[in-house]
Motif scaffolding. Sequence first.
Motif, PDB file in Angstrom:
ATOM      1  N   PHE A 423       0.827  -1.205   0.000  1.00  0.00           N
ATOM      2  CA  PHE A 423       0.000   0.000   0.000  1.00  0.00           C
ATOM      3  C   PHE A 423       0.865   1.261   0.000  1.00  0.00           C
ATOM      4  CE2 PHE A 423      -2.989  -2.862   2.638  1.00  0.00           C
ATOM      5  CZ  PHE A 423      -3.492  -3.460   1.493  1.00  0.00           C
ATOM      6  N   GLY A 424       1.468   1.540  -1.159  1.00  0.00           N
ATOM      7  CA  GLY A 424       2.231   2.782  -1.279  1.00  0.00           C
ATOM      8  C   GLY A 424       3.537   2.774  -0.525  1.00  0.00           C
ATOM      9  N   GLY A 425       4.258   1.699  -0.601  1.00  0.00           N
ATOM     10  CA  GLY A 425       5.560   1.632   0.054  1.00  0.00           C
ATOM     11  C   GLY A 425       6.558   2.591  -0.583  1.00  0.00           C
ATOM     12  N   THR A 426       7.556   2.957   0.174  1.00  0.00           N
ATOM     13  CA  THR A 426       8.621   3.809  -0.360  1.00  0.00           C
ATOM     14  C   THR A 426       9.956   3.252   0.083  1.00  0.00           C
ATOM     15  OG1 THR A 426       9.017   5.242   1.549  1.00  0.00           O
ATOM     16  CG2 THR A 426       7.136   5.794   0.143  1.00  0.00           C
ATOM     17  N   ARG A 427      10.995   3.741  -0.582  1.00  0.00           N
ATOM     18  CA  ARG A 427      12.327   3.493  -0.019  1.00  0.00           C
ATOM     19  C   ARG A 427      12.306   4.056   1.390  1.00  0.00           C
ATOM     20  NH1 ARG A 427      15.755   7.105  -2.197  1.00  0.00           N
ATOM     21  NH2 ARG A 427      13.934   8.132  -3.088  1.00  0.00           N
ATOM     22  N   HIS A 428      12.860   3.356   2.333  1.00  0.00           N
ATOM     23  CA  HIS A 428      12.979   3.930   3.670  1.00  0.00           C
ATOM     24  C   HIS A 428      14.092   3.236   4.436  1.00  0.00           C
ATOM     25  CE1 HIS A 428      10.272   0.505   4.263  1.00  0.00           C
ATOM     26  NE2 HIS A 428      10.422   0.611   5.574  1.00  0.00           N
ATOM     27  N   ALA A 429      14.527   3.922   5.482  1.00  0.00           N
ATOM     28  CA  ALA A 429      15.694   3.446   6.234  1.00  0.00           C
ATOM     29  C   ALA A 429      15.588   3.918   7.668  1.00  0.00           C
ATOM     30  CB  ALA A 429      16.981   3.974   5.599  1.00  0.00           C
ATOM     31  N   GLY A 430      16.380   3.308   8.516  1.00  0.00           N
ATOM     32  CA  GLY A 430      16.355   3.698   9.920  1.00  0.00           C
ATOM     33  C   GLY A 430      17.479   3.019  10.676  1.00  0.00           C
ATOM     34  N   TYR A 431      17.602   3.389  11.936  1.00  0.00           N
ATOM     35  CA  TYR A 431      18.641   2.771  12.757  1.00  0.00           C
ATOM     36  C   TYR A 431      18.246   2.777  14.219  1.00  0.00           C
ATOM     37  CZ  TYR A 431      20.098   7.651  13.647  1.00  0.00           C
ATOM     38  OH  TYR A 431      20.130   8.979  13.984  1.00  0.00           O
ATOM     39  N   GLY A 432      18.984   2.029  14.998  1.00  0.00           N
ATOM     40  CA  GLY A 432      18.784   2.015  16.444  1.00  0.00           C
ATOM     41  C   GLY A 432      20.037   2.524  17.127  1.00  0.00           C
ATOM     42  N   LEU A 433      19.847   3.532  17.985  1.00  0.00           N
ATOM     43  CA  LEU A 433      20.968   4.030  18.785  1.00  0.00           C
ATOM     44  C   LEU A 433      20.789   3.534  20.205  1.00  0.00           C
ATOM     45  CD1 LEU A 433      23.382   6.064  19.433  1.00  0.00           C
ATOM     46  CD2 LEU A 433      21.586   7.685  20.033  1.00  0.00           C
ATOM     47  N   GLY A 434      21.806   2.849  20.719  1.00  0.00           N
ATOM     48  CA  GLY A 434      21.762   2.423  22.113  1.00  0.00           C
ATOM     49  C   GLY A 434      21.983   3.631  23.000  1.00  0.00           C
ATOM     50  N   PHE A 435      20.930   4.023  23.735  1.00  0.00           N
ATOM     51  CA  PHE A 435      21.016   5.265  24.508  1.00  0.00           C
ATOM     52  C   PHE A 435      22.112   5.195  25.574  1.00  0.00           C
ATOM     53  CE2 PHE A 435      19.313   7.974  28.053  1.00  0.00           C
ATOM     54  CZ  PHE A 435      19.614   9.184  27.446  1.00  0.00           C
ATOM     55  N   GLU A 436      22.151   4.083  26.309  1.00  0.00           N
ATOM     56  CA  GLU A 436      23.175   3.941  27.341  1.00  0.00           C
ATOM     57  C   GLU A 436      24.576   3.943  26.750  1.00  0.00           C
ATOM     58  OE1 GLU A 436      20.382   2.265  27.368  1.00  0.00           O
ATOM     59  OE2 GLU A 436      19.476   2.889  29.274  1.00  0.00           O
ATOM     60  N   ARG A 437      24.711   3.334  25.572  1.00  0.00           N
ATOM     61  CA  ARG A 437      26.032   3.322  24.940  1.00  0.00           C
ATOM     62  C   ARG A 437      26.448   4.735  24.556  1.00  0.00           C
ATOM     63  NH1 ARG A 437      26.114  -2.342  21.419  1.00  0.00           N
ATOM     64  NH2 ARG A 437      25.909  -3.679  23.259  1.00  0.00           N
ATOM     65  N   MET A 438      25.458   5.566  24.199  1.00  0.00           N
ATOM     66  CA  MET A 438      25.753   6.962  23.897  1.00  0.00           C
ATOM     67  C   MET A 438      26.226   7.679  25.161  1.00  0.00           C
ATOM     68  SD  MET A 438      25.802   8.978  21.329  1.00  0.00           S
ATOM     69  CE  MET A 438      26.397  10.674  21.294  1.00  0.00           C
TER      70      MET A 438
END
Length: 463
Positions: A423-438
């Motif tokens: 249903f109307g997909g697009t290129r997309h991307a993302g990531y996970g940042l470990g907050f404690e590691r930051m």
Amino acid sequence: MENTLIKSIYRNTERYLNQEIQISGWVRTLRVSKAFGFIEINDGSFFKGLQVVFEENLPNFQEIAKVNTGSSLIIKGVLVESPGAKQPFELKAQEITIEGDCTSDYPLQKKRHSFEYLRTIAHLRPRTNTFSAVFRLRSLISFAIHKFFQEKGFVYVHTPIITSSDAEGAGEMFHVTTLDLDNIPKTKEGKVDFSEDFFGKETNLTVSGQLNVEAYAMAFRNVYTFGPTFRAENSNTPRHAAEFWMIEPEIAFADLEDNMDLAEEMMKYLIGYALENAPEEMAFFNEFVDKNLLARLENILNSEFVRITYTEAIKLLKEKGESFEFPVEWGLDLQTEHERYLTEKIFQKPVFVTDYPKDIKAFYMRQNDDNKTVAAMDLLVAGVGEIIGGSQREERLDYLEKRMDELGLDKEEYDWYLELRKFGGTRHAGYGLGFERMIMYLSGISNIRDVISFPRTVRNAQF
RNA sequence: UCCUCGAUAGCUCAAUGGUGGAGCAACCGGCUGUUAACCGGUAGGUUGUAGGUUCGAGUCCUACUCGAGGAGCCA
């Protein structure tokens, strides 16, 4: 009389100098001689404390002289310039009231304690310099994350804590159930009958909000989550916790390059925010935790992150001829020693490694044209290791279904996820940042247990 | 889960197989500008638990518990 916070005394000294004020806080240390004494008091509003001078003209001088470290006091006095070298001003006490006494078996002493010991008194350790700095930083960076994404127009999405699908096959999960564990209902086949359970099916605590947030990226374009995550892995390292916080941005009409651009911009924003808004805390970390911290962080602000493919990284590691404990071979995942060598020795700054072999990465990552690799990226940093893991997502329904079949995943379980491609997909991307590691990266603190107020790790849920 | 190391006073650590100590904290006293204050004194121990070897074990052996570091899993 109105209470004055120590932070405002430091920030607006002229306004209070030679004025009568009242402060309140906890005794960090007390030194007393026959006719006068000094109290170092911290009121929680600021990393630094205020020195109070009290003399024998106080009616309760003897009583104050015997007060223990840790007691809470209310002090009225005049703020004056200090003849001592270590502080610009001090409070000349006119009246000291004991708000809360502290018994002499108070475990915090006026000396350095080991982090290991302080973990055993997690309810008291926020009163120490180090933890005061860590948790004020943690609060500031939480806010900075929202500020960064909100100013870019991202929508903050609360994804569920309780989930019914093993989101990405990402390891062991904590079961959520209201079944009576002493009397578990069984099916005819002898398995646990989850139809009797609260949700009528098997449920767990989330290991990632990614799959859910992808749905919102297909509506709001740019979104992020920031919430707790739970992994029941039996991992026993300074970098893993069973309960931790993760930031997961997801961006639509975007590819892996856009993803890395966002991650790099975010990292630099957070570093800059910490340096600007927690100068006392950062200076303390630099002095007592990691002498190279400020130099390293400032250097990063002014340099481009490295971006190399997994294939290039393998080639580079082989060329260097370093003898590693584990083999460097295309198709094998990079070991911690390899990652550290890349970011700490070769490049000496953060490194994005991209385009990993598909067999060592998750099913939802977008397949590259070479048919061997996927558009994944890990960000490696000194000391902490992998701080971000992300990818461009597979938006082509046929590719995604084929990959799920290859891995033997149940497509029924992911029907809604697959529909996002219909249903109307697009290129997309993302990531996970470990907050404690930051937070570890920003503070130099080397154990994740020391950046979580009450850490939950294997065999440890005390407090 | 695997490998390595460790556990002695409240804390940080000493103690050759032969009567367990120190610094800090606590407690008592002294000291007119301290800032991990200083000076004098007092008290504080079933050496992580359970076994074993030995005339004798904090020390050697076995198991367990807990902790740390490394690895795997990942953020």
